[in-house]
Design an enzyme around this catalytic site. Sequence first.
Site, PDB file in Angstrom:
ATOM      1  N   LYS A  61     -49.479  -3.483 107.326  1.00 60.28           N
ATOM      2  CA  LYS A  61     -48.453  -3.114 106.338  1.00 60.28           C
ATOM      3  C   LYS A  61     -47.217  -2.498 106.993  1.00 60.28           C
ATOM      4  CE  LYS A  61     -51.521  -2.628 102.355  1.00 60.28           C
ATOM      5  NZ  LYS A  61     -52.036  -1.780 101.276  1.00 60.28           N
ATOM      6  N   GLY A 100     -55.486  12.076 101.346  1.00 55.41           N
ATOM      7  CA  GLY A 100     -55.168  10.997 102.281  1.00 55.41           C
ATOM      8  C   GLY A 100     -53.664  10.854 102.412  1.00 55.41           C
ATOM      9  N   ALA A 101     -53.237  10.340 103.561  1.00 53.11           N
ATOM     10  CA  ALA A 101     -51.801  10.141 103.794  1.00 53.11           C
ATOM     11  C   ALA A 101     -51.590   8.895 104.648  1.00 53.11           C
ATOM     12  CB  ALA A 101     -51.198  11.371 104.459  1.00 53.11           C
TER      13      ALA A 101
END
Length: 296
Positions: A69, A130-131
């Site tokens: 991505k 989450g990151a």
Amino acid sequence: MTPVVDSYAVIGNPIAHSRSPWLHAAFAQQTQQAIRYDRCLLPTDGFAQGLSQLRDNGLMGCNVTVPFKGDAFALAQWHSPAALLAQACNTLWWDGQTLKADNTDGVGLVRDITYNAGVQLSGQRILIVGAGGAAAGIVGPLIAAGCGHIHMANRTAHKAHDIIERHQLMAGQHGCTLSASALDALHVPPSQHETPAAKLSSFDVIINASAASLGGQRIALPSALVHSRTLAIDLMYGPSSRVFLDWANAQGCATRDGLGMLVEQAAQSFFIWRGVMPSTAGVLAQLRAMVDAPCD
Ligand code: NDP
């Protein structure tokens, strides 16, 4: 003569598990679009070269998944506002010679929460754990949906701070406040909080956007973070999501896995490419039955 059909694909590594070919075939049949949609495995260091070859062979657009991505974002020549904020893309297409990029993960999640689950986000307090790429993609659409406060907590704290920082301007424009911390900070008693205590207690929606469930690990959260109407979501879907959602159920939360998000983000990509929005309810029900079917 072989009929000419427009060609799309999902690109990742690994990719064999992807449900995207099934989803796009269902959308194409429903909307009577003549397309083909394939899985494409590329070497982890070969995204740009692989995409170029696929383009030479007639690819019109693609979905991009782990670990590409970020590569997709770097390669694209035009980015949607969502892709710019996320700095990661899951949808690519060519407009003439220009490679364009969008990120439909967040819109997909918001649609699943508000439309499929019927939960309104206006004024709600959201905790994102989450990151990574998925977490980065959902903050903007959650702000746009009217959330009141979003806190992002991550094992590696600076990644959460970076994502939150680049969304501050948008959040201010929408009357949403943002904060970030290390995952461990969620366990600190309120009296010892460096972050104002009100920011770290009692969330309306908790989203596990970490990859912990994927590895069979449970994110351990204090029960003080939930209340009797909290909705807990794991972006993972199927049995792997249960490791987090069973904990949330035990706290009295309503729970939801990431299957609805998967279907909705795919529908948004399909719309970008084909200009037709497929209906998702029947497709989600069919996919749910497939995912929940007992293995032989
Ligand atoms: P990334 O690899 O980009 O990010 C992983 C994140 O998870 C990082 O923040 C990492 O923390 C954290 N993490 C990993 N393991 C643990 C652990 N044991 N404990 C705590 N934190 C952990 O992954 P993605 O963001 O792309 O994907 C995250 C999840 O979302 C996956 O389960 C994926 O399947 C799902 N997903 C679902 C979609 C859907 O449509 N339903 C779409 C996209 C993703 P750190 O920064 O410290 O390494």
